[in-house]
Design an enzyme around this catalytic site. Sequence first.
Site, PDB file in Angstrom:
ATOM      1  N   TYR A 143     -30.309  13.494  15.805  1.00 17.32           N
ATOM      2  CA  TYR A 143     -30.429  13.181  17.263  1.00 17.32           C
ATOM      3  C   TYR A 143     -28.878  14.019  17.483  1.00 17.32           C
ATOM      4  CZ  TYR A 143     -34.241  10.205  16.623  1.00 17.32           C
ATOM      5  OH  TYR A 143     -35.362  10.100  16.150  1.00 17.32           O
ATOM      6  N   LYS A 192     -36.763  14.127   2.328  1.00 18.60           N
ATOM      7  CA  LYS A 192     -38.109  15.248   2.973  1.00 18.60           C
ATOM      8  C   LYS A 192     -37.962  16.148   1.604  1.00 18.60           C
ATOM      9  CE  LYS A 192     -42.350  16.406   4.317  1.00 18.60           C
ATOM     10  NZ  LYS A 192     -44.027  15.926   3.852  1.00 18.60           N
ATOM     11  N   ASP A 224     -42.967  10.555   4.688  1.00 16.47           N
ATOM     12  CA  ASP A 224     -45.091  10.355   4.798  1.00 16.47           C
ATOM     13  C   ASP A 224     -45.194   9.499   3.930  1.00 16.47           C
ATOM     14  OD1 ASP A 224     -44.076  12.814   3.123  1.00 16.47           O
ATOM     15  OD2 ASP A 224     -45.452  14.352   3.740  1.00 16.47           O
ATOM     16  N   ASP A 248     -35.621   6.007  12.007  1.00 17.56           N
ATOM     17  CA  ASP A 248     -35.932   5.303  13.393  1.00 17.56           C
ATOM     18  C   ASP A 248     -37.193   4.550  13.276  1.00 17.56           C
ATOM     19  OD1 ASP A 248     -35.658   4.993  15.870  1.00 17.56           O
ATOM     20  OD2 ASP A 248     -35.957   7.620  16.799  1.00 17.56           O
ATOM     21  N   ASP A 252     -39.419   1.025  12.930  1.00 17.20           N
ATOM     22  CA  ASP A 252     -40.271   0.660  13.645  1.00 17.20           C
ATOM     23  C   ASP A 252     -41.393  -0.365  13.102  1.00 17.20           C
ATOM     24  OD1 ASP A 252     -38.957   0.431  15.718  1.00 17.20           O
ATOM     25  OD2 ASP A 252     -40.167   1.894  16.934  1.00 17.20           O
TER      26      ASP A 252
END
Length: 358
Positions: A143, A192, A224, A248, A252
Amino acid sequence: MKTYQITVLKGDGIGPEIVDQAVKVLDKTAEKHGFAVSYNYALLGGAAIDAAGVPLPEETVAACKAADSVLLGAVGGPKWDSQPGHNRPEKGLLGIRKALGLYANLRPAVIFAPLRDASPLKPEIIGESLDIMVVRELTGGIYFGDRGTQEQNGVKSAYDTERYSEPEVERIARVAFDMAMKRNKRLCSVDKANVLDSSRLWRAVIDRMAKEYPEVAVSHLYVDNTAMQLVRDPGQFDVIVTSNMFGDILSDEASMISGSIGMLASASLGDGGLGLYEPIHGSAPDIAGQDIANPLATILSVSMLLRYSLNEPAAADAIEKAVSQVLTLARTKDIYTEGCGAKLVGCKEMGDLVAAQI
Ligand code: NAD
């Protein structure tokens, strides 16, 4: 008597309504636990654009820096949707996090026992209760990395860069390890690393730091797999630490396991005690001004503020206990179901009930 300085940013939409309830509960908690709170109100987001032309006025930054901690409602709304990108309410939010050096975002995903049936997961998957803490890196990664859009021979391409330095990983890992030590001493680092160099560096730093925390059981999961495990067996997690983008998304997902967005608090921390505490939901313009918003996420943000910035754990516990007790008696519309045995109440009455329970 000890007096804490709290800067309050009510923001937009339901922000003012829910913050008023949280302040009411904090005042009652202070009275019961032998300290005082002095408030300094400042503008952020759309309210600041209306009053000062910018989403983050200098005075707001100064007021936040001078405080022991900051309580925020939410920002944004359709009124400001036509503002240019650099002057949108959300810029104020990113700006204040940056100005205060807040690099760690803590998002608890907790299921209060009376709300077990509000979770989209089956009761046998949730088990007795659920209490996960997601620690998300907030100021680095993709980001904030180098980005661009190019055009060659009429074909456009765009790129964003994920970059983490060792010190950046170390400081967020430190927050997560310390958090695990205060909880059930289990830390899952999510990356990852089978694909990304930045993840391999991340993993190496976590493993190195694990030696400083021999009591913490450290595990690594690919992002994942984590997304899958969170809905398959969420009880396996205690503290999760991860990068900005993975955090992020996963925070959620973890938060929705607990049923309602109106219940979830968050904290953004930097070095030193100063933190920014806010509900994870937005300004809910669709229900603003109707006295139906759920103030509990903001009230629980105050509990986090007491725990992590003011070091008043007994006061923090008292708020969580009061919320849990009130949920058996009363619910706002978003968490109310026919036959739940609790009374349907508005935002203000919910604040009154929690304050009375302290
Ligand atoms: P939202 O979280 O505001 O609302 C999503 C849905 O959840 C709506 O139906 C809303 O009514 C409901 N809801 C949210 N909080 C609730 C509460 N406390 N009680 C009961 N119901 C609640 O998300 P959105 O609609 O995507 O965004 C609205 C505005 O908020 C936008 O301008 C967005 O940019 C902004 N936003 C701000 C923040 C923040 O300030 N941190 C975060 C997310 C979105």
